[in-house]
Design an enzyme around this catalytic site. Structure first.
Site, PDB file in Angstrom:
ATOM      1  N   MET A  76       0.842  -1.197   0.000  1.00  0.00           N
ATOM      2  CA  MET A  76       0.000   0.000   0.000  1.00  0.00           C
ATOM      3  C   MET A  76       0.881   1.253   0.000  1.00  0.00           C
ATOM      4  O   MET A  76       0.435   2.348   0.357  1.00  0.00           O
ATOM      5  CB  MET A  76      -0.958   0.012   1.189  1.00  0.00           C
ATOM      6  CG  MET A  76      -1.994  -1.106   1.108  1.00  0.00           C
ATOM      7  SD  MET A  76      -3.590  -0.690   1.893  1.00  0.00           S
ATOM      8  CE  MET A  76      -3.094  -0.279   3.539  1.00  0.00           C
ATOM      9  N   ALA A  87       3.913   3.923   1.116  1.00  0.00           N
ATOM     10  CA  ALA A  87       4.521   4.386   2.377  1.00  0.00           C
ATOM     11  C   ALA A  87       5.596   3.382   2.787  1.00  0.00           C
ATOM     12  O   ALA A  87       5.614   2.885   3.906  1.00  0.00           O
ATOM     13  CB  ALA A  87       3.466   4.580   3.467  1.00  0.00           C
ATOM     14  N   HIS A  94       9.336  -3.158   4.020  1.00  0.00           N
ATOM     15  CA  HIS A  94       9.068  -3.302   2.580  1.00  0.00           C
ATOM     16  C   HIS A  94      10.368  -3.512   1.802  1.00  0.00           C
ATOM     17  O   HIS A  94      10.406  -4.266   0.826  1.00  0.00           O
ATOM     18  CB  HIS A  94       8.369  -2.056   2.030  1.00  0.00           C
ATOM     19  CG  HIS A  94       6.965  -1.877   2.509  1.00  0.00           C
ATOM     20  ND1 HIS A  94       6.611  -0.868   3.365  1.00  0.00           N
ATOM     21  CD2 HIS A  94       5.834  -2.576   2.253  1.00  0.00           C
ATOM     22  CE1 HIS A  94       5.307  -0.950   3.602  1.00  0.00           C
ATOM     23  NE2 HIS A  94       4.820  -1.972   2.949  1.00  0.00           N
ATOM     24  N   LYS A 150       4.683 -10.305   9.232  1.00  0.00           N
ATOM     25  CA  LYS A 150       4.074  -9.461  10.270  1.00  0.00           C
ATOM     26  C   LYS A 150       2.545  -9.536  10.166  1.00  0.00           C
ATOM     27  O   LYS A 150       1.841  -9.586  11.166  1.00  0.00           O
ATOM     28  CB  LYS A 150       4.521  -8.007  10.148  1.00  0.00           C
ATOM     29  CG  LYS A 150       3.964  -7.144  11.291  1.00  0.00           C
ATOM     30  CD  LYS A 150       4.360  -5.692  11.177  1.00  0.00           C
ATOM     31  CE  LYS A 150       3.431  -4.918  10.291  1.00  0.00           C
ATOM     32  NZ  LYS A 150       2.170  -4.524  10.976  1.00  0.00           N
ATOM     33  N   VAL A 198      10.511  -7.338   9.873  1.00  0.00           N
ATOM     34  CA  VAL A 198      11.666  -6.481  10.167  1.00  0.00           C
ATOM     35  C   VAL A 198      11.327  -5.640  11.391  1.00  0.00           C
ATOM     36  O   VAL A 198      10.214  -5.106  11.487  1.00  0.00           O
ATOM     37  CB  VAL A 198      11.994  -5.579   8.963  1.00  0.00           C
ATOM     38  CG1 VAL A 198      13.089  -4.579   9.309  1.00  0.00           C
ATOM     39  CG2 VAL A 198      12.418  -6.428   7.767  1.00  0.00           C
ATOM     40  N   SER A 241       3.892   1.053   8.221  1.00  0.00           N
ATOM     41  CA  SER A 241       3.658   2.391   7.672  1.00  0.00           C
ATOM     42  C   SER A 241       2.960   3.290   8.681  1.00  0.00           C
ATOM     43  O   SER A 241       3.184   4.493   8.719  1.00  0.00           O
ATOM     44  CB  SER A 241       2.835   2.298   6.388  1.00  0.00           C
ATOM     45  OG  SER A 241       3.526   1.516   5.429  1.00  0.00           O
ATOM     46  N   ARG A 242       2.115   2.685   9.523  1.00  0.00           N
ATOM     47  CA  ARG A 242       1.372   3.487  10.506  1.00  0.00           C
ATOM     48  C   ARG A 242       2.244   3.955  11.668  1.00  0.00           C
ATOM     49  O   ARG A 242       1.829   4.808  12.433  1.00  0.00           O
ATOM     50  CB  ARG A 242       0.179   2.687  11.045  1.00  0.00           C
ATOM     51  CG  ARG A 242      -0.955   2.532  10.041  1.00  0.00           C
ATOM     52  CD  ARG A 242      -2.163   1.829  10.662  1.00  0.00           C
ATOM     53  NE  ARG A 242      -3.311   1.871   9.780  1.00  0.00           N
ATOM     54  CZ  ARG A 242      -3.655   0.883   8.943  1.00  0.00           C
ATOM     55  NH1 ARG A 242      -2.931  -0.197   8.882  1.00  0.00           N
ATOM     56  NH2 ARG A 242      -4.722   0.994   8.170  1.00  0.00           N
TER      57      ARG A 242
END
Length: 302
Positions: free
Chosen positions: A41, A43, A48, A164, A191, A201-202
């Site tokens: 998504m 970010a 990633h 995750k 990670v 990302s959040r």
């Protein structure tokens, strides 16, 4: 590859780029490698980067890596952060370039759902109603529907997913099996930042104080993992003990589950899964635990 990945923002662009990959493979003959998809998504963060690096390794020097960047409206509930969700395409493309991505597919919502909300979607089944599915109704239907669409549009041999999001990984695997999809799903390890928090990302929403609170989540999972020899009850007690010491962390659930079905785990390989909110930011995490065989450990002495 120094000029970075090709960017496709429409299905037509993607189809043309994907055909070119097939034609390139024909030119190279049997020596060509697989097409590997990393759905995201955007970010993008270090987690990633690991996902993209794994995709590059799986594709090999002669294969191709496609990264999709799409904030999927179908998986956000009415009170969730769809509009606020970070969108950082320029920075994402730089990370894709660094990790050797060949093609980035970054469509708008109208490109993925031209008729608006789709009428036919993927039902995630009973495992999709538990845990994340219970706390975020409709979430996994939205996830599986977009993943199925992305697999059709990109036609990869392999797709990579982070561990995750363990429940998402289990459900994607189940969908691939149940719907006979011709793709191999490869998990990529979580990670963690230096302080132990799983990258997400959040996380960028966390204030310094919230982040300190959030660290109780990985700490609780590690405590549970360390208590594995005592059986399921000992694992959960150790994890809950750490969480109760951090009352500012609002815990949605902490549970031991069987990794494939997300049903309850009693013995053997299991996942200790948890979700909680620090401030307004919701975090999920999990760690692998091996529970003793029946008849050993404290669990047998009720």
């Amino acid at each position: 590859m120094s000029d970075g990945p090709q960017l496709a923002t429409t299905r037509a662009d993607l189809a043309a780029a994907r055909r070119a990959m097939d034609e390139g493979a024909l030119d190279r003959g049997a020596a060509s490698g697989p097409v590997v998809l990393a759905p995201t998504m955007g970010a993008l963060h270090d987690g990633h980067a690991r996902l993209l690096g794994a995709a590059r390794t799986l594709a090999g020097p002669r294969g191709s890596v496609i990264v999709s960047i799409f904030v999927n409206p179908l998986q956000f509930g009415p009170n969730e952060d769809l509009d606020r969700y970070p969108r950082t395409l320029e920075a994402d493309l730089a990370i894709c370039a660094r990790e050797g991505t060949d093609l980035v597919f970054a469509p708008a919502a109208a490109e993925m759902y031209p008729g608006g909300q789709p009428e036919v979607t993927v039902d995630p089944g009973p495992a999709g109603q538990r845990f994340e599915g219970e706390f975020r109704p409709g979430f996994f239907g939205g996830v599986l529907t977009v993943v199925l669409k992305l697999l059709h549009l990109t036609r990869p041999a392999v797709a990579v997913f982070g561990q995750k999001d363990a429940q998402q990984l289990a459900l994607v695997r189940r969908m691939v099996t149940d719907l006979n999809l011709d793709v191999v799903i490869e998990p990529v390890p979580t990670v963690r930042d230096a302080d132990g928090l799983a990258t997400a990302s959040r996380n960028r929403y966390l204030s310094a104080a919230d982040r300190k609170v959030a660290l109780a989540l990985p700490r609780a999972l590690r405590a549970g993992q360390a208590g594995a020899a005592g059986g399921a009850d000992a694992v959960l007690a150790a994890a809950r003990d750490v969480l109760s010491g951090q009352p500012a962390l609002a815990v949605d659930y902490v549970a031991l589950v069987e990794p494939g079905t997300f049903g309850p785990a009693e013995t053997g390989p299991a996942l200790l899964v948890a979700a909680a909110r620090a401030g307004t930011t919701r975090l999920i995490d999990n760690m692998a635990v091996v529970l003793p065989a029946e008849g050993t450990g404290d669990a047998a002495h009720h």
